[in-house]
Scaffold this motif. Structure first.
Motif, PDB file in Angstrom:
ATOM      1  N   GLU A  16       0.678  -1.266  -0.030  1.00 21.42           N
ATOM      2  CA  GLU A  16      -0.025  -0.062   0.220  1.00 21.42           C
ATOM      3  C   GLU A  16       0.815   1.193   0.043  1.00 21.42           C
ATOM      4  OE1 GLU A  16      -2.795   0.142  -0.757  1.00 21.42           O
ATOM      5  OE2 GLU A  16      -3.537  -1.953  -0.793  1.00 21.42           O
ATOM      6  N   ILE A  17       2.019   1.092   0.395  1.00 16.06           N
ATOM      7  CA  ILE A  17       2.950   2.340   0.172  1.00 16.06           C
ATOM      8  C   ILE A  17       3.352   2.560  -1.047  1.00 16.06           C
ATOM      9  CG2 ILE A  17       5.249   1.274   0.924  1.00 16.06           C
ATOM     10  CD1 ILE A  17       6.055   3.455   2.528  1.00 16.06           C
ATOM     11  N   ASN A  19       1.580   1.759  -3.520  1.00 16.06           N
ATOM     12  CA  ASN A  19       0.213   2.205  -4.005  1.00 16.06           C
ATOM     13  C   ASN A  19       0.054   3.789  -3.719  1.00 16.06           C
ATOM     14  OD1 ASN A  19      -2.475   1.967  -5.366  1.00 16.06           O
ATOM     15  ND2 ASN A  19      -3.294   2.222  -3.361  1.00 16.06           N
ATOM     16  N   SER A  20       0.549   4.207  -2.735  1.00 12.01           N
ATOM     17  CA  SER A  20       0.312   5.839  -2.543  1.00 12.01           C
ATOM     18  C   SER A  20       1.204   6.452  -3.319  1.00 12.01           C
ATOM     19  CB  SER A  20       0.816   5.825  -0.989  1.00 12.01           C
ATOM     20  OG  SER A  20      -0.343   5.432  -0.049  1.00 12.01           O
ATOM     21  N   MET A  23      -0.093   6.729  -6.469  1.00  7.12           N
ATOM     22  CA  MET A  23      -1.310   7.635  -6.570  1.00  7.12           C
ATOM     23  C   MET A  23      -0.700   9.066  -6.717  1.00  7.12           C
ATOM     24  SD  MET A  23      -3.961   6.976  -3.395  1.00  7.12           S
ATOM     25  CE  MET A  23      -4.920   8.512  -3.565  1.00  7.12           C
ATOM     26  N   ILE A  24       0.706   9.268  -6.682  1.00  2.83           N
ATOM     27  CA  ILE A  24       1.321  10.395  -6.778  1.00  2.83           C
ATOM     28  C   ILE A  24       2.155  10.533  -7.946  1.00  2.83           C
ATOM     29  CG2 ILE A  24       3.213  12.083  -5.803  1.00  2.83           C
ATOM     30  CD1 ILE A  24       2.384  11.059  -2.992  1.00  2.83           C
ATOM     31  N   ASN A  94       9.207   4.957   4.718  1.00  2.58           N
ATOM     32  CA  ASN A  94       8.356   5.925   4.835  1.00  2.58           C
ATOM     33  C   ASN A  94       7.866   6.144   3.732  1.00  2.58           C
ATOM     34  OD1 ASN A  94       9.911   8.037   4.362  1.00  2.58           O
ATOM     35  ND2 ASN A  94       9.879   8.736   6.435  1.00  2.58           N
ATOM     36  N   LEU A  95       6.961   7.114   3.151  1.00  2.00           N
ATOM     37  CA  LEU A  95       6.577   7.279   1.689  1.00  2.00           C
ATOM     38  C   LEU A  95       7.673   8.174   0.882  1.00  2.00           C
ATOM     39  CD1 LEU A  95       4.456   7.111  -0.461  1.00  2.00           C
ATOM     40  CD2 LEU A  95       3.130   8.968   0.559  1.00  2.00           C
ATOM     41  N   MET A  97      10.802   8.368   1.420  1.00  2.00           N
ATOM     42  CA  MET A  97      11.920   7.523   0.942  1.00  2.00           C
ATOM     43  C   MET A  97      11.587   6.466  -0.563  1.00  2.00           C
ATOM     44  SD  MET A  97      12.866   5.852   4.638  1.00  2.00           S
ATOM     45  CE  MET A  97      13.977   4.647   3.946  1.00  2.00           C
ATOM     46  N   LEU A  99       9.331   7.447  -2.550  1.00  2.00           N
ATOM     47  CA  LEU A  99       9.026   8.577  -3.814  1.00  2.00           C
ATOM     48  C   LEU A  99      10.475   8.884  -4.402  1.00  2.00           C
ATOM     49  CD1 LEU A  99       6.464  10.874  -2.409  1.00  2.00           C
ATOM     50  CD2 LEU A  99       6.109   9.104  -4.322  1.00  2.00           C
TER      51      LEU A  99
ATOM     52  N   HIS B  10      -2.243   8.815   1.706  1.00  2.00           N
ATOM     53  CA  HIS B  10      -2.915   8.886   0.229  1.00  2.00           C
ATOM     54  C   HIS B  10      -3.239   7.098   0.304  1.00  2.00           C
ATOM     55  CE1 HIS B  10      -0.393  12.238  -0.394  1.00  2.00           C
ATOM     56  NE2 HIS B  10      -1.004  12.500  -1.513  1.00  2.00           N
ATOM     57  N   GLY B  11      -4.429   6.577  -0.120  1.00  2.00           N
ATOM     58  CA  GLY B  11      -4.737   5.204  -0.413  1.00  2.00           C
ATOM     59  C   GLY B  11      -4.684   4.634   1.102  1.00  2.00           C
ATOM     60  N   LEU B  12      -4.434   3.440   1.022  1.00  2.00           N
ATOM     61  CA  LEU B  12      -4.756   2.462   1.988  1.00  2.00           C
ATOM     62  C   LEU B  12      -3.525   2.239   3.145  1.00  2.00           C
ATOM     63  CD1 LEU B  12      -6.723  -0.175   0.412  1.00  2.00           C
ATOM     64  CD2 LEU B  12      -7.644   1.484   1.872  1.00  2.00           C
ATOM     65  N   MET B  13      -2.418   2.912   2.869  1.00  2.00           N
ATOM     66  CA  MET B  13      -1.146   2.721   3.646  1.00  2.00           C
ATOM     67  C   MET B  13      -1.425   2.958   5.043  1.00  2.00           C
ATOM     68  SD  MET B  13       2.259   5.271   3.680  1.00  2.00           S
ATOM     69  CE  MET B  13       3.281   5.209   4.975  1.00  2.00           C
ATOM     70  N   ASP B  67       1.373  10.777   5.783  1.00  2.00           N
ATOM     71  CA  ASP B  67       2.464  10.145   4.918  1.00  2.00           C
ATOM     72  C   ASP B  67       3.249  10.941   4.577  1.00  2.00           C
ATOM     73  OD1 ASP B  67       0.381  11.314   3.403  1.00  2.00           O
ATOM     74  OD2 ASP B  67       0.225   9.514   2.155  1.00  2.00           O
ATOM     75  N   LEU B  68       3.173  12.032   4.277  1.00  2.00           N
ATOM     76  CA  LEU B  68       3.946  12.947   3.479  1.00  2.00           C
ATOM     77  C   LEU B  68       3.783  14.318   3.817  1.00  2.00           C
ATOM     78  CD1 LEU B  68       6.038  12.469   0.927  1.00  2.00           C
ATOM     79  CD2 LEU B  68       4.088  13.031  -0.528  1.00  2.00           C
ATOM     80  N   GLY B  92       5.714  12.023   7.583  1.00  2.00           N
ATOM     81  CA  GLY B  92       6.721  11.067   7.358  1.00  2.00           C
ATOM     82  C   GLY B  92       6.679   9.414   8.141  1.00  2.00           C
ATOM     83  N   VAL B  93       5.330   9.384   8.575  1.00  2.00           N
ATOM     84  CA  VAL B  93       5.247   8.257   9.250  1.00  2.00           C
ATOM     85  C   VAL B  93       5.697   7.009   8.825  1.00  2.00           C
ATOM     86  CG1 VAL B  93       2.880   7.700   8.239  1.00  2.00           C
ATOM     87  CG2 VAL B  93       3.147   6.962  10.488  1.00  2.00           C
ATOM     88  N   ASN B  94       6.082   6.253   9.728  1.00  2.00           N
ATOM     89  CA  ASN B  94       6.812   4.662   9.612  1.00  2.00           C
ATOM     90  C   ASN B  94       6.250   3.848  10.642  1.00  2.00           C
ATOM     91  OD1 ASN B  94       8.637   5.142  11.605  1.00  2.00           O
ATOM     92  ND2 ASN B  94      10.380   5.529  10.203  1.00  2.00           N
TER      93      ASN B  94
END
Lengths: 135, 135
Positions: A16-17, A19-20, A23-24, A94-95, A97, A99, B10-13, B67-68, B92-94
């Motif tokens: 899902e990360i 997938n996020s 989305m971007i 995390n997201l 990283m 991206l 974003h999404g299901l993360m 997330d970002l 930046g959640v992990n």
């Protein structure tokens, strides 16, 4: 230098990360994912990762982004890293990283670069208090 | 001091990072989640978060893990933070941050604490080369 990236997590977080990130950035960012189920244990997780590594014969370096230091996904990644010098592991994904890995995929020091980007993307944003009027 | 935590992505993360935490800690860790869909935009995301905030009247502080930095989930959290002084945002959640939030839920400075834990959990683990034999 060809770097490949793999995402690993307990459960579907890694999927899902990604997938996020899609989305971007769109579907142009796409990595293999290891989703550890409660039944996988070390052996099942190891086998899932090993199978993916087996498809990456052309990779000069394989950077594995894992969810948690000391967790089974990261531990199995380290087990394979000890056998295959192409593999490098970074934990705490995390997201930001994920991206950045897309844009910096050719970086010689990708794993060190993602360490920097990942830590910098953890922030407490400042409220923009409407005090701009003073000038 | 009662802190509440909300996860946003974003999404299901966000949903799946909570699920990963539950694989480790059990269902005792459970937070409301905002999963932004591609169609939500700012308004839909804002409404989802606002609805959750409306259920948290007893919270002294609400810590939103997004997330970002600069993404719509974080931006809408900041919009609500500017209206409600109980809300604090961290980006930046992990997984390490989510796990630690459970143990440190009563911390006065939860958001600053999670900033520290989150950045520290991004690591490049060292290979344990079998050189211990040297003594």
């Amino acid at each position: 230098m060809t770097n490949e990236v793999i995402l690993m997590s307990h459960g579907l977080m890694a999927k899902e990360i990604l997938n996020s990130a899609q989305m971007i950035l769109g579907d142009q960012i796409n990595y293999p994912v290891v989703s550890m189920t409660p039944d996988d244990g070390i052996e099942g997780t190891f086998n899932k990762l090993d199978k993916i590594i087996g498809t990456l014969n052309d990779a000069k370096r394989i950077v594995i982004l894992a969810d948690l230091m000391g967790g089974t996904p990261a531990n199995t990644a380290m087990m394979l890293a000890s056998e295959d010098s192409r593999i490098q592991v970074i934990t705490g994904v995390n997201l930001g990283m994920v991206l950045e890995s897309f844009f910096a995929i050719k970086e010689e020091n990708l794993v060190e670069h993602l360490l920097k980007i990942g830590t910098e993307s953890i922030k407490i944003p400042k409220l923009q208090i409407a005090e701009e009027e003073e000038e």
